[in-house]
Design an enzyme around this catalytic site. Structure first.
Site, PDB file in Angstrom:
ATOM      1  N   ASN A  10       0.857  -1.184   0.000  1.00 30.58           N
ATOM      2  CA  ASN A  10       0.000   0.000   0.000  1.00 30.58           C
ATOM      3  C   ASN A  10       0.896   1.237   0.000  1.00 30.58           C
ATOM      4  OD1 ASN A  10      -1.831   2.042   0.521  1.00 30.58           O
ATOM      5  ND2 ASN A  10      -2.269   1.402   2.631  1.00 30.58           N
ATOM      6  N   TRP A  11       0.991   1.859  -1.153  1.00 34.96           N
ATOM      7  CA  TRP A  11       1.931   2.983  -1.295  1.00 34.96           C
ATOM      8  C   TRP A  11       1.387   4.270  -0.686  1.00 34.96           C
ATOM      9  CZ3 TRP A  11       3.922   2.653  -7.079  1.00 34.96           C
ATOM     10  CH2 TRP A  11       4.503   1.391  -7.294  1.00 34.96           C
ATOM     11  N   GLU A 172      -5.569  -4.532  10.680  1.00 31.77           N
ATOM     12  CA  GLU A 172      -4.518  -3.542  10.889  1.00 31.77           C
ATOM     13  C   GLU A 172      -4.807  -2.752  12.158  1.00 31.77           C
ATOM     14  OE1 GLU A 172      -2.396  -2.400   6.983  1.00 31.77           O
ATOM     15  OE2 GLU A 172      -4.187  -1.172   7.148  1.00 31.77           O
ATOM     16  N   GLY A 178       2.381   2.529  10.643  1.00 28.74           N
ATOM     17  CA  GLY A 178       3.356   3.600  10.460  1.00 28.74           C
ATOM     18  C   GLY A 178       4.098   3.989  11.725  1.00 28.74           C
ATOM     19  N   SER A 217       3.259  -1.886  10.325  1.00 30.77           N
ATOM     20  CA  SER A 217       4.709  -1.958  10.512  1.00 30.77           C
ATOM     21  C   SER A 217       5.300  -3.335  10.180  1.00 30.77           C
ATOM     22  CB  SER A 217       5.088  -1.532  11.942  1.00 30.77           C
ATOM     23  OG  SER A 217       4.691  -0.197  12.169  1.00 30.77           O
TER      24      SER A 217
HETATM   25  P1  PGA Z   1       2.756   0.479   7.578  1.00 35.22           P
HETATM   26  O1  PGA Z   1       1.314   0.719   6.924  1.00 35.22           O
HETATM   27  O2  PGA Z   1       3.280  -0.826   7.057  1.00 35.22           O
HETATM   28  O3  PGA Z   1       3.577   1.655   7.159  1.00 35.22           O
HETATM   29  O4  PGA Z   1       2.551   0.429   9.069  1.00 35.22           O
HETATM   30  C1  PGA Z   1       0.405  -0.339   6.749  1.00 35.22           C
HETATM   31  C2  PGA Z   1      -0.891   0.172   6.178  1.00 35.22           C
HETATM   32  O5  PGA Z   1      -1.352   1.250   6.575  1.00 35.22           O
HETATM   33  O6  PGA Z   1      -1.503  -0.483   5.314  1.00 35.22           O
END
Ligand code: PGA
Length: 256
Positions: A10-11, A172, A178, A217
C-alpha cells in the site's frame, strides 16, 4: 484448505507516476519467479500512477497484481473527484483496498460506506481488501475484539456467496500503522482467529476460504513470524513497500 498468502504493498499518497514505474521495475528485478510459487503479490499505487504501472506490468508480463487504494461505491455519476470501480476494472485492477483506517479516521468512512464499496468492487469482478482494526485506546480498554467484530460484520454485510469467500480482510491495528510498533505474532494471530470465527457466523463455509492479512509496521524482520501463524494469510505493507528490496524481502518471507 490451503490459502495462498497475499502480500500487498500500500503505497498510500507517495510516488508520482515516473517514480512508480521505477519502483515496479526494481521490484520485478528483485523478485524471482519462485517467489510467486507460494504467495500472491499486489501493488497499490495512487490513482494517478495506475495507468503507468498497469502498462509496465502488462508489457513486461510482471507477475504481481495491480491494486487501488480506494474507490467510490457508485459506477458513475455526479461525484466530483471520485473514481469508479468500473474505471478500475477497465484498467485491469485486481484488488481494491476499502475502509483503510486512514480513510475511516480522516475521510469519515463508516462500516456502511465500506460495505457499499466492498460490494461495488466485488460486483466489478475485483477483490476487495477490507481493512479493520482497533485504536490503542480501544485495545487498552479491552474493547479490541468487539470493535473489530462490529467492523467485520458491518463491512462485510453486503457480500454473499463467492463475493464473500473471495474477499480479503486486512487486520490492521491502528496503533501499529506507520509507528514501527508491530502487534506480537500471538496477538495478531489471536485477532485474526477471532475475525475468522466472526466470518464463520456470517457463512460457515466462507471462514476457511477468506484470506486474512495482518498490517501495521510489517517489515522483512517480522514478516516470517507473523505469516507463520495459522490464521494470518499475508500482509498489507505500507512503509516497507516503498523500497523494492525491503518489499521483496517481505514477499520472500518463506525463505528467511
Ligand atoms: P505500515 O502501513 O506498514 O507503514 O505500518 C500499513 C498500512 O497502513 O496499510
Amino acid at each position: 484448505m490451503a490459502r495462498t498468502p497475499l502480500i500487498s504493498g500500500n503505497w498510500k499518497m507517495n510516488l508520482n507516476h515516473f517514480e512508480a514505474i521505477q519502483l515496479v521495475q526494481k521490484l520485478s528485478y528483485e523478485l524471482r519467479n519462485h517467489d510467486y510459487d507460494k504467495v500472491e503479490v499486489s501493488v497499490h499505487p495512487p490513482f494517478t500512477d495506475l495507468r503507468s504501472v498497469q502498462t509496465v506490468i502488462d508489457a513486461d508480463r510482471m507477475l504481481f497484481g495491480l491494486g487501488a487504494q480506494n474507490c467510490h461505491a457508485e459506477t458513475s455519476g455526479a461525484f466530483t473527484g471520485e473514481v469508479s470501480p468500473a474505471m478500475l476494472q477497465k484498467m485491469d485492477v485486481d484488488f481494491v483496498i476499502v475502509g483503510h483506517s486512514e480513510r475511516r479516521a480522516l475521510f469519515g468512512e463508516t462500516n456502511e460506506i465500506v460495505a457499499a464499496k466492498a460490494l461495488a468492487v466485488a460486483t466489478h469482478e475485483m477483490t476487495p481488501i477490507v481493512c479493520v482494526g482497533e485504536t490503542l485506546q480501544e485495545r487498552e480498554s479491552g474493547e479490541a475484539e468487539s470493535v473489530v467484530e462490529a467492523q467485520v460484520l458491518g463491512s462485510l454485510a453486503s457480500l454473499k456467496g463467492e463475493k464473500l469467500t473471495k474477499t480479503v480482510v486486512a487486520y490492521e491495528p491502528v496503533w501499529a500503522i506507520g509507528t514501527g510498533v508491530t502487534a506480537s505474532a500471538s496477538d495478531a494471530q489471536q485477532m485474526c482467529a477471532h475475525i475468522r470465527s466472526v466470518i464463520e457466523t456470517i457463512k460457515k463455509s466462507a471462514a476457511e476460504e477468506v484470506r486474512i492479512q495482518y498490517g501495521g509496521s510489517v517489515n522483512a524482520a517480522n514478516a516470517g513470524e507473523l505469516m507463520s501463524m495459522p490464521d494470518i494469510d499475508g500482509a498489507l505493507v505500507g512503509g516497507a513497500s516503498l523500497d523494492a528490496a525491503s518489499f521483496a524481502r517481505v514477499v520472500s518471507f518463506q525463505d528467511t
